[in-house]
Design a protein around this motif. Structure first.
Motif, mmCIF file in Angstrom:
data_model
loop_
_atom_site.group_PDB
_atom_site.id
_atom_site.type_symbol
_atom_site.label_atom_id
_atom_site.label_comp_id
_atom_site.label_asym_id
_atom_site.label_seq_id
_atom_site.Cartn_x
_atom_site.Cartn_y
_atom_site.Cartn_z
ATOM 1 N N GLU A 123 0.965 -1.187 0.231
ATOM 2 C CA GLU A 123 -0.155 -0.221 0.121
ATOM 3 C C GLU A 123 0.564 1.291 -0.019
ATOM 4 O O GLU A 123 0.682 2.613 -0.540
ATOM 5 C CB GLU A 123 -0.685 -0.065 0.829
ATOM 6 C CG GLU A 123 -1.865 0.946 1.198
ATOM 7 C CD GLU A 123 -2.962 1.038 2.764
ATOM 8 O OE1 GLU A 123 -3.660 0.420 2.617
ATOM 9 O OE2 GLU A 123 -2.296 1.635 3.800
ATOM 10 N N ILE A 124 2.312 1.272 0.839
ATOM 11 C CA ILE A 124 2.724 2.679 1.103
ATOM 12 C C ILE A 124 3.723 2.251 -0.581
ATOM 13 O O ILE A 124 3.148 3.461 -1.147
ATOM 14 C CB ILE A 124 3.940 2.099 1.797
ATOM 15 C CG1 ILE A 124 3.536 1.906 3.375
ATOM 16 C CG2 ILE A 124 4.684 3.088 1.963
ATOM 17 C CD1 ILE A 124 4.034 1.814 5.155
ATOM 18 N N ILE A 125 4.052 1.630 -1.203
ATOM 19 C CA ILE A 125 4.490 1.775 -2.618
ATOM 20 C C ILE A 125 3.703 2.045 -3.264
ATOM 21 O O ILE A 125 4.186 3.071 -4.259
ATOM 22 C CB ILE A 125 4.663 0.516 -2.895
ATOM 23 C CG1 ILE A 125 6.048 -0.451 -2.114
ATOM 24 C CG2 ILE A 125 5.281 0.406 -4.651
ATOM 25 C CD1 ILE A 125 6.765 -1.399 -2.655
ATOM 26 N N THR A 235 -2.192 -4.181 5.504
ATOM 27 C CA THR A 235 -0.691 -5.282 4.791
ATOM 28 C C THR A 235 -2.189 -5.757 3.255
ATOM 29 O O THR A 235 -2.872 -5.493 3.571
ATOM 30 C CB THR A 235 -0.421 -6.030 5.652
ATOM 31 O OG1 THR A 235 -1.646 -6.994 5.606
ATOM 32 C CG2 THR A 235 0.620 -5.826 6.406
ATOM 33 N N PRO A 236 -1.597 -6.348 2.908
ATOM 34 C CA PRO A 236 -2.626 -7.063 0.983
ATOM 35 C C PRO A 236 -3.036 -7.832 2.037
ATOM 36 O O PRO A 236 -4.118 -8.080 1.053
ATOM 37 C CB PRO A 236 -1.727 -7.608 0.903
ATOM 38 C CG PRO A 236 0.126 -7.154 1.240
ATOM 39 C CD PRO A 236 0.067 -6.495 2.226
ATOM 40 N N GLU A 237 -3.026 -8.308 3.302
ATOM 41 C CA GLU A 237 -4.513 -9.329 4.069
ATOM 42 C C GLU A 237 -5.425 -8.048 4.494
ATOM 43 O O GLU A 237 -6.739 -8.732 5.231
ATOM 44 C CB GLU A 237 -3.981 -9.711 4.993
ATOM 45 C CG GLU A 237 -2.606 -11.240 4.480
ATOM 46 C CD GLU A 237 -1.376 -10.478 4.037
ATOM 47 O OE1 GLU A 237 -1.150 -10.951 3.488
ATOM 48 O OE2 GLU A 237 -0.928 -9.427 4.068
ATOM 49 N N GLY A 238 -5.372 -6.882 4.383
ATOM 50 C CA GLY A 238 -5.989 -6.198 5.068
ATOM 51 C C GLY A 238 -5.674 -5.590 6.761
ATOM 52 O O GLY A 238 -6.112 -4.649 7.182
ATOM 53 N N LYS A 239 -4.788 -6.087 7.612
ATOM 54 C CA LYS A 239 -4.519 -6.080 8.897
ATOM 55 C C LYS A 239 -3.786 -4.542 9.088
ATOM 56 O O LYS A 239 -2.785 -4.163 7.996
ATOM 57 C CB LYS A 239 -3.284 -7.166 9.084
ATOM 58 C CG LYS A 239 -2.454 -6.143 10.730
ATOM 59 C CD LYS A 239 -1.367 -7.353 11.207
ATOM 60 C CE LYS A 239 -1.813 -7.244 12.486
ATOM 61 N NZ LYS A 239 -0.088 -8.107 12.670
#
Length: 271
Positions: A123-125, A235-239
């Motif tokens: 997400e940051i990238i 994170t990609p998992e939504g955490k």
């Protein structure tokens, strides 16, 4: 007993024939797997040296070496690798690589996760790339053979009211550290800041990462404050991940557009 001995003899011959048939053709006698792979690389390097020694390639030529083992003339002057025929052990090589500093493209984003190392920061990238797309930032990459081995980002939006541009997310892929890529990326980012007419480049150094301060100080950055806060990403998992910020702020006054910047004089590939 005689039949048994004959069977052993033919089995041994068959084994030797089988091993000879699957042995890499580059080897004339048994070697470890590591040496075999390295020798192929050395052969390729030797071939390219003969064809392109000393030729200027697009980008910045840097030396990547296991032992930094170059003569006074550098790679172009002494393009020599060990081989079996001259009695030099094949245990290291010096490779000349072309590095291109360029802006990130959308197709670079998956590769910038560096084989999972930065996958949690997807997400940051992506946010950094969107900032570039909107014209409020830049995402510069050090490209080696199509792979982004280094990165630095610029944010023109966050500190715009104070007349500063923020440099952040400077990173170099582990095998390419210690070769000067960090300096090249910082200078390239400064050129972008200058081209936008911004007078000051600012960056943050985490207070628990004080060992990098001398690097930035050598580049002309000085302490100009402290910043505390936090930011949130998923994170990609939504955490959701909440990160506390406690940084020293370092600033550098940049020359006006058109003035000599005293840097490396690099141009981006697109310029």
């Amino acid at each position: 007993m005689r039949i048994f001995i004959l069977l052993l003899y033919f089995c041994d011959k068959f084994y030797l024939f089988s091993m000879r048939s699957i042995r890499p053709k580059a080897l004339s006698r048994p070697h470890s797997v590591g040496t075999a792979v390295l020798r192929v690389g050395l052969s390729s390097a030797a071939a390219s040296c003969g064809k392109a020694g000393g030729r200027h390639l697009r980008g910045i030529g840097i030396m990547a070496t296991a032992h930094r083992h170059t003569g006074t003339g550098g790679m172009a002057g002494k393009c020599r690798v060990g081989s079996e025929t001259d009695g030099v052990p094949v245990d290291h090589a010096t490779l000349a690589m072309a590095v291109t500093i360029r802006r990130a493209k959308r197709e670079d984003l998956p590769t910038l996760e560096w084989y999972g190392l930065h996958t949690p920061h997807r997400e940051i990238i992506a946010d950094a790339y969107r900032l570039q797309e909107r014209g409020d930032g830049a995402m510069l990459l050090a490209d080696v053979n199509g792979f982004p081995v280094g990165q630095i980002c610029i944010d023109f939006l966050r500190k715009r009211p104070s007349g500063r541009a923020t440099l952040w997310a400077l990173r170099v892929f582990q095998p390419f550290r210690g070769l000067g890529l960090g300096v090249i990326l910082v200078h390239a980012a400064e050129r972008i800041v200058i081209s936008r007419g911004v007078a000051v480049a600012e960056l943050g150094v985490d207070r628990d990462n004080a060992e990098v301060l001398p690097f930035y100080e050598r580049l002309g950055y000085e302490h100009c404050g402290r910043e505390r806060g936090q930011f949130l990403y998923r994170t990609p998992e939504g955490k959701p991940i909440r990160v506390a910020i406690d940084q020293w702020l370092l600033c550098k006054k940049l020359p006006a557009k058109g003035e000599p910047d005293g840097g490396s004089g690099l141009r981006l590939a697109a310029e």
